[in-house]
Design a protein around this motif. Structure first.
Motif, PDB file in Angstrom:
ATOM      1  N   ARG A 112      -7.417  11.613   5.279  1.00 11.84           N
ATOM      2  CA  ARG A 112      -6.351  11.891   4.309  1.00 11.84           C
ATOM      3  C   ARG A 112      -5.595  10.636   3.885  1.00 11.84           C
ATOM      4  NH1 ARG A 112      -0.902  12.988   4.852  1.00 11.84           N
ATOM      5  NH2 ARG A 112       0.036  14.257   3.175  1.00 11.84           N
ATOM      6  N   GLU A 113      -5.211   9.782   4.823  1.00  9.00           N
ATOM      7  CA  GLU A 113      -4.419   8.598   4.478  1.00  9.00           C
ATOM      8  C   GLU A 113      -5.226   7.633   3.615  1.00  9.00           C
ATOM      9  OE1 GLU A 113      -1.197   8.341   4.932  1.00  9.00           O
ATOM     10  OE2 GLU A 113      -1.326  10.355   5.803  1.00  9.00           O
TER      11      GLU A 113
ATOM     12  N   ILE B 223      -5.259   9.077   0.123  1.00  4.36           N
ATOM     13  CA  ILE B 223      -3.973   8.892  -0.570  1.00  4.36           C
ATOM     14  C   ILE B 223      -3.857   7.463  -1.090  1.00  4.36           C
ATOM     15  CG2 ILE B 223      -1.472   8.769  -0.235  1.00  4.36           C
ATOM     16  CD1 ILE B 223      -1.778  11.156   1.709  1.00  4.36           C
TER      17      ILE B 223
ATOM     18  N   ARG C 265      -6.224   7.114  -4.041  1.00  2.00           N
ATOM     19  CA  ARG C 265      -5.734   7.835  -5.220  1.00  2.00           C
ATOM     20  C   ARG C 265      -4.583   7.074  -5.881  1.00  2.00           C
ATOM     21  NH1 ARG C 265      -7.574  10.966  -9.214  1.00  2.00           N
ATOM     22  NH2 ARG C 265      -5.886  12.115 -10.198  1.00  2.00           N
ATOM     23  N   THR C 266      -3.713   6.504  -5.078  1.00  2.00           N
ATOM     24  CA  THR C 266      -2.615   5.702  -5.615  1.00  2.00           C
ATOM     25  C   THR C 266      -3.153   4.510  -6.392  1.00  2.00           C
ATOM     26  OG1 THR C 266      -1.189   6.368  -3.781  1.00  2.00           O
ATOM     27  CG2 THR C 266      -0.544   4.404  -5.017  1.00  2.00           C
TER      28      THR C 266
ATOM     29  N   SER D 103       1.849  13.682  -7.822  1.00  2.48           N
ATOM     30  CA  SER D 103       1.776  12.423  -7.100  1.00  2.48           C
ATOM     31  C   SER D 103       0.442  12.339  -6.373  1.00  2.48           C
ATOM     32  CB  SER D 103       2.912  12.330  -6.089  1.00  2.48           C
ATOM     33  OG  SER D 103       2.704  13.254  -5.029  1.00  2.48           O
ATOM     34  N   ALA D 104       0.118  11.143  -5.863  1.00  2.00           N
ATOM     35  CA  ALA D 104      -1.125  10.980  -5.118  1.00  2.00           C
ATOM     36  C   ALA D 104      -1.136  11.863  -3.880  1.00  2.00           C
ATOM     37  CB  ALA D 104      -1.302   9.515  -4.735  1.00  2.00           C
ATOM     38  N   VAL D 105      -0.017  11.952  -3.184  1.00  2.00           N
ATOM     39  CA  VAL D 105       0.053  12.773  -1.976  1.00  2.00           C
ATOM     40  C   VAL D 105      -0.197  14.240  -2.320  1.00  2.00           C
ATOM     41  CG1 VAL D 105       1.534  13.582  -0.106  1.00  2.00           C
ATOM     42  CG2 VAL D 105       1.577  11.172  -0.770  1.00  2.00           C
TER      43      VAL D 105
ATOM     44  N   VAL E   4      -3.942  14.791  -3.182  1.00  2.00           N
ATOM     45  CA  VAL E   4      -4.834  14.797  -2.031  1.00  2.00           C
ATOM     46  C   VAL E   4      -4.635  16.051  -1.183  1.00  2.00           C
ATOM     47  CG1 VAL E   4      -5.412  13.617   0.133  1.00  2.00           C
ATOM     48  CG2 VAL E   4      -5.118  12.304  -1.976  1.00  2.00           C
ATOM     49  N   ASP E   5      -3.398  16.469  -1.019  1.00  2.00           N
ATOM     50  CA  ASP E   5      -3.161  17.699  -0.254  1.00  2.00           C
ATOM     51  C   ASP E   5      -3.778  18.909  -0.952  1.00  2.00           C
ATOM     52  OD1 ASP E   5      -1.894  16.382   1.775  1.00  2.00           O
ATOM     53  OD2 ASP E   5       0.136  16.818   1.076  1.00  2.00           O
TER      54      ASP E   5
END
Length: 272
Positions: free
Chosen positions: A141-142, A145, A148-149, A164-166, A169-170
């Protein structure tokens, strides 16, 4: 145009299915969220006529406009007036006349591009068995993120429109829609489906870190994910490409160009 109700959904879905490669976002949103509701991708929809629908205009709760038609119906621009809009997404011949009618051609935007769109028929496709395996983004996941950012920054999509990127991804983790290519135990590229129907997927979110590019990792990630989808009964894939390198990658997999896709993200909301 008139506002659609639940009773109009079968006719709307039939029209969208006939134009599936050009209508993945609205068709996927309607399939997953229906009309209205509080989900960010829940949509308000207008249609040109009852019973036999030939034109649809969607506006999701994030303010993204998604038109689907052969020719823009009379009154299409009028229904959007006084709504705060975040952007437009759809085939260029559908989007550009609408933005012109709304006098939004020159509105400040963080992204305003016409990208080549491609289509691939999966059953006849053959790919090599190069090294690498796919892992769900939830396993990394990290990393996802961070990538994606970086992707959003490269394309000047500072918040990817409404997400947002977070958050993106979630959402991918919850939907199991994206994958990371793992080579020798390390993530090297990312791919995903940003819209999915039983017979067709739309590839999106493809990214390789700059220091790992030009080694075929993105191509392999997409190929493996499409092979996975094909094994689940998917017959076609579509996508739009932001760079010449991406175009070369997708053409090497057998994708054929079918037109252009317009993506406009305003710098803040605008109200026509």
């Amino acid at each position: 145009m008139i506002r659609a109700t639940e009773a109009d959904l079968p006719a709307i879905q039939a029209m969208l299915s006939a134009r599936a490669p050009h209508a993945m976002f609205p068709q996927s949103n309607l399939r997953n969220q229906g009309l209205g509701g509080g989900h960010p991708h829940g949509m308000t929809v207008w249609i040109d006529t009852l019973h036999t629908v030939s034109a649809m205009l969607g506006l999701n709760n994030c303010g993204m406009v998604m038109p689907v038609w052969d020719d823009m119906p009379r009154g299409a621009a009028d229904v959007l007036k006084r709504f705060p809009l975040k952007g437009f997404a759809g085939p260029t011949p559908m989007v550009r006349p609408l933005t012109t009618a709304l006098a939004l051609d020159t509105a400040p935007a963080t992204l305003d591009a016409d990208e080549p769109q491609f289509l691939l028929h999966l059953p006849t496709t053959r790919w090599s068995d190069d090294a690498g395996t796919l892992a769900p983004v939830s396993d990394h996941r990290e990393t996802a993120i961070g990538w994606r950012t970086a992707y959003q920054t490269e394309l000047h999509m500072t918040d990817d429109g409404p997400e947002s990127a977070v958050a993106a991804v979630d959402r991918w983790c919850a939907a199991d829609s994206h994958r990371l290519l793992i080579v020798e135990g390390q993530p090297v590229a990312m791919t995903g489906f940003n819209a999915r129907l039983p017979d067709i997927v739309q590839v999106g979110g493809v990214y390789t870190p700059p220091d790992l590019r030009r080694r075929g990792f993105a191509r392999q990630a997409v190929a493996l994910h499409l092979a996975e989808a094909r094994a689940q009964g998917v017959r076609e894939a579509t996508l739009f490409a932001a760079t010449d390198a991406a175009v070369a990658c997708y053409q090497s997999l057998g994708f054929d160009r079918i037109g252009d896709f317009a993506l406009v993200l305003f710098d803040g909301e605008v109200t026509p």
